[in-house]
Write a protein that holds these residues in place. Structure first.
Motif, PDB file in Angstrom:
ATOM      1  N   VAL A  99       7.331  -2.806  -4.937  1.00  0.00           N
ATOM      2  CA  VAL A  99       5.926  -3.014  -5.271  1.00  0.00           C
ATOM      3  C   VAL A  99       5.662  -4.516  -5.275  1.00  0.00           C
ATOM      4  O   VAL A  99       6.429  -5.286  -5.866  1.00  0.00           O
ATOM      5  N   GLU A 101       2.279  -7.103  -5.696  1.00  0.00           N
ATOM      6  CA  GLU A 101       0.838  -7.155  -5.933  1.00  0.00           C
ATOM      7  C   GLU A 101       0.100  -7.914  -4.841  1.00  0.00           C
ATOM      8  O   GLU A 101      -0.978  -7.507  -4.409  1.00  0.00           O
ATOM      9  N   ASN A 104       0.032  -5.824  -1.688  1.00  0.00           N
ATOM     10  CA  ASN A 104      -0.864  -4.685  -1.869  1.00  0.00           C
ATOM     11  C   ASN A 104      -2.327  -5.111  -1.795  1.00  0.00           C
ATOM     12  O   ASN A 104      -3.167  -4.382  -1.253  1.00  0.00           O
ATOM     13  N   LYS A 122       1.559   5.079  -4.756  1.00  0.00           N
ATOM     14  CA  LYS A 122       2.198   3.779  -4.943  1.00  0.00           C
ATOM     15  C   LYS A 122       2.667   3.257  -3.604  1.00  0.00           C
ATOM     16  O   LYS A 122       3.242   3.997  -2.807  1.00  0.00           O
ATOM     17  N   LYS A 123       2.400   1.982  -3.323  1.00  0.00           N
ATOM     18  CA  LYS A 123       2.809   1.358  -2.068  1.00  0.00           C
ATOM     19  C   LYS A 123       3.957   0.390  -2.329  1.00  0.00           C
ATOM     20  O   LYS A 123       3.949  -0.359  -3.303  1.00  0.00           O
ATOM     21  N   THR A 124       4.938   0.400  -1.443  1.00  0.00           N
ATOM     22  CA  THR A 124       6.010  -0.581  -1.503  1.00  0.00           C
ATOM     23  C   THR A 124       6.105  -1.300  -0.162  1.00  0.00           C
ATOM     24  O   THR A 124       5.695  -0.766   0.879  1.00  0.00           O
ATOM     25  N   ASP A 255      11.699   1.854  -8.879  1.00  0.00           N
ATOM     26  CA  ASP A 255      11.417   0.423  -8.759  1.00  0.00           C
ATOM     27  C   ASP A 255      11.754  -0.345 -10.036  1.00  0.00           C
ATOM     28  O   ASP A 255      11.779  -1.578 -10.032  1.00  0.00           O
ATOM     29  N   HIS A 288       0.300   6.902  -8.629  1.00  0.00           N
ATOM     30  CA  HIS A 288       1.509   6.068  -8.583  1.00  0.00           C
ATOM     31  C   HIS A 288       2.635   6.694  -7.767  1.00  0.00           C
ATOM     32  O   HIS A 288       3.789   6.286  -7.867  1.00  0.00           O
TER      33      HIS A 288
END
Length: 291
Positions: A99, A101, A104, A122-124, A255, A288
């Protein structure tokens, strides 16, 4: 259906995505679907900024936007593992998809520029050295986010379908204050995880995000749409590092590293959820990436 073998294979797939991004018709539509549905991305630099390549696409050798949907047995775990191996071979150290910020924020802006509404998950991201440097120099001003929140609050305050006192209560509820906080404390009394009762250390945190329920005061001010938590647990929940099943069993994100878990005393616990909280919790798990 073969996985990529070299970094050049990965770059070729990124080039295929770039052609689709600048194209039109069916290919552009398929490209939009890949970007909007993805959860694991490799950010890469282009002549006009930053773009994002989904793991499930770039992990397969000689992939095409038109042919990707016809691939049988596609599995994100396989491609994520292979991309990580390729990046390690290229850069000499392991780059984990995490993750981020800043990444993103750029991903959300990237989707907006293409008219794409990304899936709630949730994006990684894999942050390579050059992308890391670029992100440091091109940090999105969080003032944009503040302006969006201010605009949403303004919409609430001028909505005359609700009494003025209700509108003010809805705005205060965004940060867990006012009537919302009072009702949540009255209902639960202590941190649902640690059982701490000191009111100054308790945070009333929405389960279903404020922005998604602000038009309905029953949800926005509903104590069932909340967890009462101490600050550390509130932060973990708000950032999606933990969530809960319908039975109240804690889910811990991969994570959150083992060292961080140990330092914070994070271990799987079980809390008692009301039926109302269970109904809202599905939103949190979806947002998430737990579902």
């Amino acid at each position: 259906m073969n996985l990529i073998e070299t970094y050049d294979d990965l770059l070729c797939n990124c080039a295929e995505l770039e052609e689709a991004r600048k194209g039109g018709g069916q290919v552009k539509g398929l490209y939009a679907g890949l970007i909007g549905r993805g959860s694991v991305f490799l950010p890469y630099l282009t002549s006009d900024g930053i773009a994002f390549a989904p793991s499930r696409f770039i992990g397969y050798a000689e992939n095409t936007v038109l042919g990707h949907g016809r691939l049988e047995g596609r599995h994100g775990w396989h491609t994520t593992t292979r991309v990580r191996e390729i990046l390690r071979a290229q850069f000499g150290f392991t780059i984990w998809n995490v993750v981020d910020e800043a990444a993103n924020s750029h991903y959300q802006s990237f989707c907006g520029s293409l008219g794409i509404v990304p899936r709630r998950s949730k994006k990684t991201f894999w942050i390579t050295p050059e992308v890391g440097d670029w992100l440091e120099q091109n940090t999105i001003d969080h003032a944009d986010a503040h302006e969006e929140i201010a605009a949403l609050e303004h919409d609430v305050l001028i909505d005359t379908s609700f009494p003025e006192t209700t509108r003010e209560a809805i705005v205060k509820a965004r940060i867990g204050q006012g009537l919302f906080r009072r009702r949540v404390i009255q209902k639960y009394g202590c941190c649902l995880i640690t059982e701490i009762e000191e009111r100054s250390l308790l945070v009333a945190s929405h389960i279903k995000p404020w922005r998604d329920c602000r038009k309905d005061p029953r949800e926005c001010l509903d104590p069932e749409n909340a967890l009462l938590l101490s600050p550390t647990w509130d932060r973990l929940f708000d950032q999606g590092f933990i969530s809960f099943t319908d039975r109240g069993e804690m889910i811990i994100s991969d994570d959150l590293t083992q060292s961080t878990r140990k330092a914070l005393g994070v271990r799987k616990r079980k809390i008692k959820l009301t039926r109302g909280q269970v109904a809202y919790m599905a939103w949190h798990r979806e947002i998430h990436g737990y579902e």
